[in-house]
Design a protein around this motif. Structure first.
Motif, PDB file in Angstrom:
ATOM      1  N   GLU A   1       0.818  -1.216   0.000  1.00 11.27           N
ATOM      2  CA  GLU A   1       0.000   0.000   0.000  1.00 11.27           C
ATOM      3  C   GLU A   1       0.851   1.265   0.000  1.00 11.27           C
ATOM      4  OE1 GLU A   1      -2.725  -0.073   3.256  1.00 11.27           O
ATOM      5  OE2 GLU A   1      -3.634  -1.956   2.617  1.00 11.27           O
ATOM      6  N   LYS A   2       2.052   1.187   0.564  1.00  9.21           N
ATOM      7  CA  LYS A   2       2.905   2.372   0.696  1.00  9.21           C
ATOM      8  C   LYS A   2       4.072   2.383  -0.299  1.00  9.21           C
ATOM      9  CE  LYS A   2       1.886   2.055   5.538  1.00  9.21           C
ATOM     10  NZ  LYS A   2       2.224   1.143   6.570  1.00  9.21           N
ATOM     11  N   ALA A   3       4.114   1.404  -1.185  1.00 10.79           N
ATOM     12  CA  ALA A   3       5.276   1.252  -2.063  1.00 10.79           C
ATOM     13  C   ALA A   3       5.039   1.897  -3.429  1.00 10.79           C
ATOM     14  CB  ALA A   3       5.583  -0.234  -2.239  1.00 10.79           C
ATOM     15  N   ASP A   4       6.135   2.083  -4.144  1.00 11.16           N
ATOM     16  CA  ASP A   4       6.044   2.586  -5.518  1.00 11.16           C
ATOM     17  C   ASP A   4       5.434   1.486  -6.394  1.00 11.16           C
ATOM     18  OD1 ASP A   4       8.505   1.182  -7.136  1.00 11.16           O
ATOM     19  OD2 ASP A   4       9.030   1.544  -5.021  1.00 11.16           O
ATOM     20  N   PRO A   5       4.991   1.820  -7.606  1.00 11.72           N
ATOM     21  CA  PRO A   5       4.283   0.847  -8.450  1.00 11.72           C
ATOM     22  C   PRO A   5       5.069  -0.441  -8.726  1.00 11.72           C
ATOM     23  CG  PRO A   5       3.989   3.041  -9.338  1.00 11.72           C
ATOM     24  CD  PRO A   5       4.968   3.161  -8.215  1.00 11.72           C
TER      25      PRO A   5
END
Length: 65
Positions: A17-21
């Motif tokens: 949820e908090k990561a880059d694509p």
């Protein structure tokens, strides 16, 4: 062991949820693999083919060559 993998899958989703694509996609793939491992072994693996026994004529005889 199933609960262990289920927990890891959820943790990977939380991180995603908090990561880059790019990292999100990798974490979600990882979570999917952990979900597959968390299922009972019988539902994920096919049964081996039944064993066949040789014809009884091979074993009938006096036992001498």
């Amino acid at each position: 062991m199933e609960e262990f993998y289920r927990g890891f899958a959820q943790h990977a989703r939380d991180l995603a949820e908090k990561a880059d694509p790019f990292t999100r996609r990798r974490l979600l793939d990882l979570a999917q693999r952990y979900d597959a491992k968390s299922k009972p072994a019988g539902s994920t693996r096919p049964l081996p083919p039944p064993r066949t026994t040789p014809p009884s004529t091979i074993f009938s005889g006096s036992g001498e060559a």
